[in-house]
Design a protein around this motif. Structure first.
Motif: not given
Length: 91
Positions: A3-7, A9-14, A24-38
């Motif tokens: 789960w740590l690697w998923a977070i 990788v999701g952060f970096v990919l996002g 410019k994307q207006e999404i917050p950093l936490w949502l960028t990470t979630v979208f990167g994971i997805i």
């Protein structure tokens, strides 16, 4: 630990996806990470579907599919995020 690697990788990919998408994307950093994971999960699914999920050495095709998935999800997610925010500001 996966789960740590998923977070991570999701952060970096996002972040890479936000850098690739013009404007410019207006999404917050936490949502960028979630979208990167997805997007990563989406890319892995496509890699499995086309038969390149596990190769010898570095899985470049799988990684590119993960990045493409992240770009797609961040792009669409940013559009939805902005639509939701603009509707809240009108009310």
């Amino acid at each position: 630990m996966s789960w740590l690697w998923a977070i991570i990788v999701g952060f970096v990919l996002g972040l890479i996806a936000k850098a690739i998408i013009p404007g410019k994307q207006e999404i917050p950093l936490w949502l960028t990470t979630v979208f990167g994971i997805i997007g990563s999960v989406l890319g892995n699914s496509v890699a499995t579907w086309i038969g390149v999920e596990d190769t010898k050495g570095i899985d470049w095709t799988r990684h590119l599919l993960q990045l493409a998935g992240a770009v797609l999800v961040v792009f669409l997610g940013d559009m939805v995020w902005n639509a939701i925010r603009s509707n809240k500001q009108r009310a």
